[in-house]
Design a protein around this motif. Structure first.
Motif, mmCIF file in Angstrom:
data_model
loop_
_atom_site.group_PDB
_atom_site.id
_atom_site.type_symbol
_atom_site.label_atom_id
_atom_site.label_comp_id
_atom_site.label_asym_id
_atom_site.label_seq_id
_atom_site.Cartn_x
_atom_site.Cartn_y
_atom_site.Cartn_z
ATOM 1 N N GLU A 10 -24.585 38.165 -26.418
ATOM 2 C CA GLU A 10 -24.186 36.781 -26.688
ATOM 3 C C GLU A 10 -23.866 36.585 -28.164
ATOM 4 O O GLU A 10 -22.970 35.813 -28.525
ATOM 5 C CB GLU A 10 -25.277 35.807 -26.224
ATOM 6 N N ARG A 16 -20.466 37.598 -28.532
ATOM 7 C CA ARG A 16 -19.524 36.592 -28.047
ATOM 8 C C ARG A 16 -19.274 35.540 -29.118
ATOM 9 O O ARG A 16 -18.151 35.147 -29.391
ATOM 10 C CB ARG A 16 -20.068 35.920 -26.775
ATOM 11 N N ILE A 17 -20.355 35.117 -29.789
ATOM 12 C CA ILE A 17 -20.212 34.089 -30.825
ATOM 13 C C ILE A 17 -19.341 34.626 -31.960
ATOM 14 O O ILE A 17 -18.417 33.957 -32.424
ATOM 15 C CB ILE A 17 -21.592 33.673 -31.386
ATOM 16 N N ARG A 43 -20.538 36.484 -15.427
ATOM 17 C CA ARG A 43 -21.982 36.437 -15.627
ATOM 18 C C ARG A 43 -22.705 35.765 -14.465
ATOM 19 O O ARG A 43 -23.903 35.956 -14.283
ATOM 20 C CB ARG A 43 -22.321 35.703 -16.930
ATOM 21 N N TYR A 48 -28.956 37.809 -16.651
ATOM 22 C CA TYR A 48 -28.294 36.515 -16.670
ATOM 23 C C TYR A 48 -28.748 35.604 -15.538
ATOM 24 O O TYR A 48 -28.627 34.392 -15.623
ATOM 25 C CB TYR A 48 -26.766 36.696 -16.611
ATOM 26 N N LEU A 75 -26.885 29.496 -16.716
ATOM 27 C CA LEU A 75 -25.556 29.678 -17.286
ATOM 28 C C LEU A 75 -24.759 28.406 -17.180
ATOM 29 O O LEU A 75 -24.877 27.683 -16.212
ATOM 30 C CB LEU A 75 -24.805 30.732 -16.487
ATOM 31 N N GLU A 80 -17.996 27.492 -25.577
ATOM 32 C CA GLU A 80 -18.717 28.721 -25.232
ATOM 33 C C GLU A 80 -19.609 29.170 -26.373
ATOM 34 O O GLU A 80 -20.665 29.768 -26.161
ATOM 35 C CB GLU A 80 -17.727 29.838 -24.878
ATOM 36 N N SER A 139 -23.416 29.839 -25.833
ATOM 37 C CA SER A 139 -24.050 31.116 -26.158
ATOM 38 C C SER A 139 -25.237 30.926 -27.076
ATOM 39 O O SER A 139 -26.260 31.601 -26.931
ATOM 40 C CB SER A 139 -23.047 32.055 -26.840
ATOM 41 N N LEU A 141 -27.998 29.861 -24.975
ATOM 42 C CA LEU A 141 -28.452 30.982 -24.144
ATOM 43 C C LEU A 141 -29.349 31.910 -24.940
ATOM 44 O O LEU A 141 -30.377 32.389 -24.452
ATOM 45 C CB LEU A 141 -27.233 31.765 -23.653
ATOM 46 N N ILE A 142 -28.979 32.160 -26.208
ATOM 47 C CA ILE A 142 -29.801 33.054 -27.021
ATOM 48 C C ILE A 142 -31.158 32.421 -27.284
ATOM 49 O O ILE A 142 -32.193 33.094 -27.229
ATOM 50 C CB ILE A 142 -29.101 33.406 -28.343
ATOM 51 N N PRO A 186 -16.123 38.618 -24.367
ATOM 52 C CA PRO A 186 -15.610 37.350 -24.897
ATOM 53 C C PRO A 186 -14.220 37.005 -24.380
ATOM 54 O O PRO A 186 -13.869 35.844 -24.273
ATOM 55 C CB PRO A 186 -15.557 37.597 -26.405
#
Lengths: 359, 112, 118
Positions: free
Chosen positions: A101, A104-105, A228, A235, A240, A260, A264, A267-268, A299
């Motif tokens: 994640e 992804r960021i 995911r 996950y 999500l 997103e 993310s 999510l982290i 991503p």
């Protein structure tokens, strides 16, 4: 009677971040057709799987691309682990999710900077990348590398993140979320940026489905799809949020990716809250014998890894189908009928990663 | 108002120090885990396991002459050699090989 | 995430299978080619609302496969890639790169060459 001319775009161009070549057939500044030509970065990495031991191929797999590096390593490891029926300790899975994640960021922040550069807003480009440096520092703190982490191995991960480092990750992400809010307001609210993004490169829902678009490209056209949700890794234990928009233009794609980043970060935080203690790897013997298909959400969209082993140290076949490969036909479609000045912005909105595409 | 959003950031940019560092005069201190370069010590038994596992082929070992060679610029600092060495003779240090005009090969041998 | 069991079909059933998947609203995920002991194996992977479906075909390197780009337009990219890497011919592709999708030092590097073991 207007005349048609062909303008070659790429592979070297000041606003083109990736070495793709497009022959743009234009008629009076409007693009009629785009003919792609790829293969400038083809390094034959799939062929290399036949001559590198499968335990060492991780280092090659994560170098398929610099931006999506961690997910490539993770996907390769997951594919081989599935063939060998290894089940990872939960802490290793959580650590992989945290790094994934964060990847992804950092990828979205990089993309936003490049998008701002594509429509000429260099200050915003630099602000996004300045923010991205914080995430890269987190990577260096936990894995030792800013771009290539070398932290995934078959059976788990090679390094652990202790509680102090997890606390640092939490606090840095909180700061990043606040500063990111500032950048988000400029991207989504500023009149000049909207002028360059709204109603440009519209892809309708039916077109996105007919062309096989994946990732934010599909989600911004209204298709609810996120690999995911299949629940790989851990996950399924973390709630999500699938972010979609229905307009299908460049503005929608930008908004989806920005949301997103927020999702993310949340999510982290959840993963850090739930991470269990324990081992970070599982030992194994032998070599993969069988085949597997594994899909991840990079991503840029859905990526597929296919591994075939015959019991020897070298894999028989390793195949990666990257999201940009799937989004290329959608790119060719959205370029049609648009003016030449908007071409760099539209190419960037599919988030091209040609290194991944050509391996 | 569209440009009010940027005025705050612009004023901050004018009054705050630059976000970049004047490298190489000012260097950033490395993190503890930074993968900089591989260091060797003389507990090495010249078994060549590290040579076989190196994904880039940056290592070379001469058992008879008792030397261990590394091509600093082929090495990608992955750490595979550090993990497989049976005598733990290799370690990852956190400072980078300085930039050079040519690829350098470092040779290590046990002290007499 | 365990893989779903795959289906094996004959090359003549390919276009019908692709049509069938398209009618059901499936997305083509990828087309992959691998070398098996004797011949080549093609994997057509579909996504059926999140569920992964894989269809396998056994073909010979000299076969000519009908392209499914009449049903799935974007299949032309995968088929051109397989043609460039393996030398397997696909006919009636929507866009044809004639085996030159990638610029490579060797032609068809994945195809079985003389002196190769299985």
């Amino acid at each position: 009677m207007s005349k048609r001319s062909v303008i070659p775009f790429g592979p070297q161009h000041p606003v083109l971040p990736e070495p793709i070549h497009l022959d743009l057939v234009i008629e009076d500044e409007r693009v009629v057709e785009a003919i792609p030509s790829i293969g400038y970065v083809h390094r034959g990495l799939e062929k290399l799987a036949e001559t590198r031991e499968f335990t060492d191929y991780v280092y090659v797999a994560e170098r398929i691309c610099g931006i999506c590096s961690f997910m490539h390593g993770m996907g390769y490891c997951m594919a081989v682990e599935e063939v060998m029926n290894l089940s990872l300790p939960p802490r290793a899975e959580y650590l992989r999710v945290i790094w994934a994640e964060l990847s992804r960021i950092h990828s979205h922040l990089m993309w936003m900077g490049l998008l701002a550069d594509a429509f000429g807003f260099e200050n915003l480009f630099m602000q996004c990348w300045r923010l991205r440096e914080r995430i890269l520092d987190l990577f260096e703190l936990t894995t030792g590398g800013r771009v290539i982490f070398s932290v995934c191995k078959i059976g788990g991960v090679r390094k652990d993140i202790d509680a102090d480092a997890l606390g640092i990750i939490s606090s840095v992400l909180r700061q990043v979320a606040t500063e990111f809010g500032e950048i988000e307001r400029i991207f989504l609210g500023d009149w000049s940026v909207q002028h360059r993004l709204k109603d440009i490169g519209v892809l309708s829902r039916e077109q996105a489905h007919a062309l096989g678009a994946v990732g934010p490209m599909a989600r911004s056209s209204g298709i609810v799809t996120d690999t995911r949700t299949a629940g790989y890794s851990v996950y399924h234990e973390l709630d999500l949020e699938i972010i979609t928009r229905s307009e299908g233009d460049c503005y929608a794609r930008c908004a989806v990716r920005m949301q997103e980043v927020h999702a993310s970060i949340d999510l982290i935080h959840r993963a850090i809250g739930k991470i269990p203690t324990g081992e970070i790897e599982v030992k194994f013997k032998g070599a993969p014998d069988g085949q597997s298909f594994v899909r991840l959400e990079q991503p840029r969209g859905e990526v597929l890894y296919h591994v075939r082993g015959d019991g020897s140290k070298f894999l028989q076949r390793f195949r990666v189908r990257t999201p940009t490969f799937a989004n290329l036909p959608a790119l060719l479609k959205i370029l049609e009928g648009r003016s030449l000045a908007n071409v760099p912005v539209m190419i960037l909105t599919i988030d091209p990663c040609i290194s991944c595409t050509e391996r | 108002m569209p440009f009010i959003k940027l005025v705050k950031r612009t004023l901050k940019n004018l009054t705050s120090p630059p976000a970049t560092r004047l490298y190489p005069q000012i260097r950033r201190p490395a993190f503890k885990r930074t993968r900089g370069h591989i260091a060797w010590d003389d507990s090495c038994i010249f078994c060549s396991i590290c040579v076989r596992r190196c994904p880039t082929g940056a290592l070379a070992v001469d058992r008879a002459a008792k030397t261990w060679r590394i091509n600093r610029f082929d090495c990608v600092q992955c750490g595979a050699c550090v993990e497989v060495c049976p005598k733990h003779s290799l370690a990852m240090r956190n400072d980078y090989t300085p930039p050079a005009a040519e690829k350098t090969v470092d040779e290590e041998a046990p002290h007499a | 995430m365990p893989s779903e069991p795959y289906r094996r079909i004959a090359p003549v059933e390919l276009l019908e299978c692709a049509n069938d998947m398209n009618q059901r609203g499936c997305r083509l995920v990828q087309i992959c080619c691998s070398r098996t002991a004797q011949d080549l194996e093609l994997d057509y992977s579909f996504d059926d609302a999140g569920r992964f479906v894989d269809v396998k075909l056994q073909v010979k390197p000299t076969d000519e496969i009908t392209s499914i780009s009449s049903v799935y337009y974007y299949a032309f990219l995968y088929e051109n890639e397989i043609e460039a890497l393996f030398g397997l011919r696909f006919v009636h592709k929507a866009v044809d790169f004639e085996g030159k999708l990638y610029r490579m030092a060797q032609t068809t590097p994945f195809a079985r060459k003389d002196g190769d073991d299985a």
